[in-house]
Design a protein around this motif. Sequence first.
Motif, PDB file in Angstrom:
ATOM      1  N   PRO A 115       1.042  -8.272  34.601  1.00  0.00           N
ATOM      2  CA  PRO A 115       0.307  -7.310  33.773  1.00  0.00           C
ATOM      3  C   PRO A 115      -0.513  -7.946  32.663  1.00  0.00           C
ATOM      4  N   PHE A 116       0.021  -8.956  31.985  1.00  0.00           N
ATOM      5  CA  PHE A 116      -0.754  -9.596  30.921  1.00  0.00           C
ATOM      6  C   PHE A 116      -2.036 -10.207  31.470  1.00  0.00           C
ATOM      7  N   ILE A 117      -1.942 -10.869  32.613  1.00  0.00           N
ATOM      8  CA  ILE A 117      -3.118 -11.489  33.224  1.00  0.00           C
ATOM      9  C   ILE A 117      -4.120 -10.415  33.637  1.00  0.00           C
ATOM     10  N   ALA A 118      -3.632  -9.263  34.065  1.00  0.00           N
ATOM     11  CA  ALA A 118      -4.508  -8.196  34.528  1.00  0.00           C
ATOM     12  C   ALA A 118      -5.402  -7.648  33.427  1.00  0.00           C
ATOM     13  N   THR A 119      -5.019  -7.827  32.165  1.00  0.00           N
ATOM     14  CA  THR A 119      -5.848  -7.338  31.061  1.00  0.00           C
ATOM     15  C   THR A 119      -6.979  -8.299  30.708  1.00  0.00           C
ATOM     16  N   LEU A 120      -6.894  -9.552  31.137  1.00  0.00           N
ATOM     17  CA  LEU A 120      -7.816 -10.577  30.658  1.00  0.00           C
ATOM     18  C   LEU A 120      -9.240 -10.475  31.196  1.00  0.00           C
ATOM     19  N   PRO A 121      -9.490 -10.071  32.450  1.00  0.00           N
ATOM     20  CA  PRO A 121     -10.887 -10.018  32.900  1.00  0.00           C
ATOM     21  C   PRO A 121     -11.776  -9.161  32.007  1.00  0.00           C
ATOM     22  N   ALA A 122     -11.250  -8.075  31.465  1.00  0.00           N
ATOM     23  CA  ALA A 122     -12.050  -7.206  30.599  1.00  0.00           C
ATOM     24  C   ALA A 122     -12.098  -7.711  29.162  1.00  0.00           C
ATOM     25  N   SER A 123     -10.978  -8.263  28.675  1.00  0.00           N
ATOM     26  CA  SER A 123     -10.902  -8.630  27.257  1.00  0.00           C
ATOM     27  C   SER A 123     -11.214 -10.095  26.983  1.00  0.00           C
ATOM     28  N   GLU A 124     -10.745 -10.994  27.852  1.00  0.00           N
ATOM     29  CA  GLU A 124     -10.911 -12.440  27.649  1.00  0.00           C
ATOM     30  C   GLU A 124     -11.189 -13.128  28.986  1.00  0.00           C
ATOM     31  N   PRO A 125     -12.388 -12.899  29.557  1.00  0.00           N
ATOM     32  CA  PRO A 125     -12.682 -13.492  30.874  1.00  0.00           C
ATOM     33  C   PRO A 125     -12.651 -15.010  30.873  1.00  0.00           C
ATOM     34  N   TYR A 126     -13.036 -15.626  29.766  1.00  0.00           N
ATOM     35  CA  TYR A 126     -13.007 -17.094  29.665  1.00  0.00           C
ATOM     36  C   TYR A 126     -11.574 -17.607  29.779  1.00  0.00           C
ATOM     37  N   GLU A 127     -10.645 -16.968  29.065  1.00  0.00           N
ATOM     38  CA  GLU A 127      -9.241 -17.374  29.157  1.00  0.00           C
ATOM     39  C   GLU A 127      -8.676 -17.083  30.536  1.00  0.00           C
ATOM     40  N   TYR A 128      -9.131 -16.004  31.156  1.00  0.00           N
ATOM     41  CA  TYR A 128      -8.694 -15.669  32.510  1.00  0.00           C
ATOM     42  C   TYR A 128      -9.023 -16.806  33.474  1.00  0.00           C
ATOM     43  N   LEU A 129     -10.230 -17.353  33.351  1.00  0.00           N
ATOM     44  CA  LEU A 129     -10.620 -18.450  34.226  1.00  0.00           C
ATOM     45  C   LEU A 129      -9.851 -19.725  33.896  1.00  0.00           C
ATOM     46  N   ARG A 130      -9.569 -19.955  32.626  1.00  0.00           N
ATOM     47  CA  ARG A 130      -8.809 -21.139  32.264  1.00  0.00           C
ATOM     48  C   ARG A 130      -7.400 -21.073  32.858  1.00  0.00           C
TER      49      ARG A 130
END
Length: 398
Positions: free
Chosen positions: A133-148
């Motif tokens: 779930p935490f990772i699922a929030t990142l594309p909208a809020s922190e896409p750069y961190e999602y890719l990292r």
Amino acid sequence: MLKGLLRLAPYAAALFSLLSTAQADDGRRVFTGTLGKTPIVVELNTQQQDEVTGRYFYEKYHRDLPLSGALQDSTLTLVEGNNRYGDDKPLPTLKLEETANGWQGEWQNPQGKKLAVQLSEAKLAAPTSTTLPFIATLPASEPYEYLRLQGLKLKATKKENFMGYTLQWWTEPESKIALFTVESGLPKDDLQRVNQQLLGRLWNEVISYHGCQLQGGENVEFMQQAQPQLISPAVVSLNISTSYYCGGAHPDFGDSPLNIDVNTGHSLSLEDVLWVGEGTPLLHAERDSLGDQPLNEKESAARSTYQREVLVPWLVKQLTALYPEEMKKPAEGDEDSCDYTDESIWSYPSWHFTPKGLYLGAYFARVARACDAPDWSVLPYSLIKQHSGAVKLQLPQN
């Protein structure tokens, strides 16, 4: 169970389908491409054209390099790094031209070496129903961190028996951030809810580590230790202590506990557990399947008023009755003693569960930080049960 949890990790890219583009709500845009032949991920905010900011990392290394510069017409000129400590050393530069889908140009180091740069708007892997779930929030809020995070993996280390529960410890090798999951001792569904929260917190601390690295530059320090405090059928409670220097005048340290409601998998606020005000306890916030939502402005104001005018005076009164010697006000002129009667130090206490009761830690100004987190400030569960919060928990007996 843990094999299933590992499949939830952000590096399992094969589980995802593609989203369109990567753009955060505040105008930051994310690009992927190459510098020379090396894959990179870049984040840029060009909304203020005379003060463009950004950062990038090589996919192989994951560590941020800061970018700053200006956009004139369609030409973006950036400096990599900074001279934050008064140095006047030459720095690498990037000169990029806008294309239909990104940027292209060249990177040049102070010695004159040049490498081609090609960047395209990042295409993100969309979370699925099995994504943490935490990772699922990142594309909208922190896409750069999602890719990292997709390029990082956890390493299983020691196993530990704690209060009859088996804990599996995990470490992210680059940051050395470590935390545990609960392997046995709870029902299967409870394990999944709790471990999703624990793994989410681990990845969030990895993000914090990289944020500190970016802000602090060459002299950064970031050391962290997590310790389980109480595990029961009702709650999983742990304390995370961090010592850090991320730039600025001084290093610092602090505690950041995590208290999980086993029944729902959500984190608990102090108001969820302890309420000494009038009327219905303030619920931390509305909950949903992606995790805990932040307090809105009205909730935040009500919580602040309650803490300042109700909770803190009550807390000082209870601690004084329970620990009269420890809470004794220092003699006038005694600057070496800790004044635990000062209400301001209890305004936003760090707290966690213990076998003996609810621990609340004081927070002092920098000059008296050695007084932080006394080991004795525990409210017994017999008292907590008289002042139950918004979430009804089965607390230990004492």
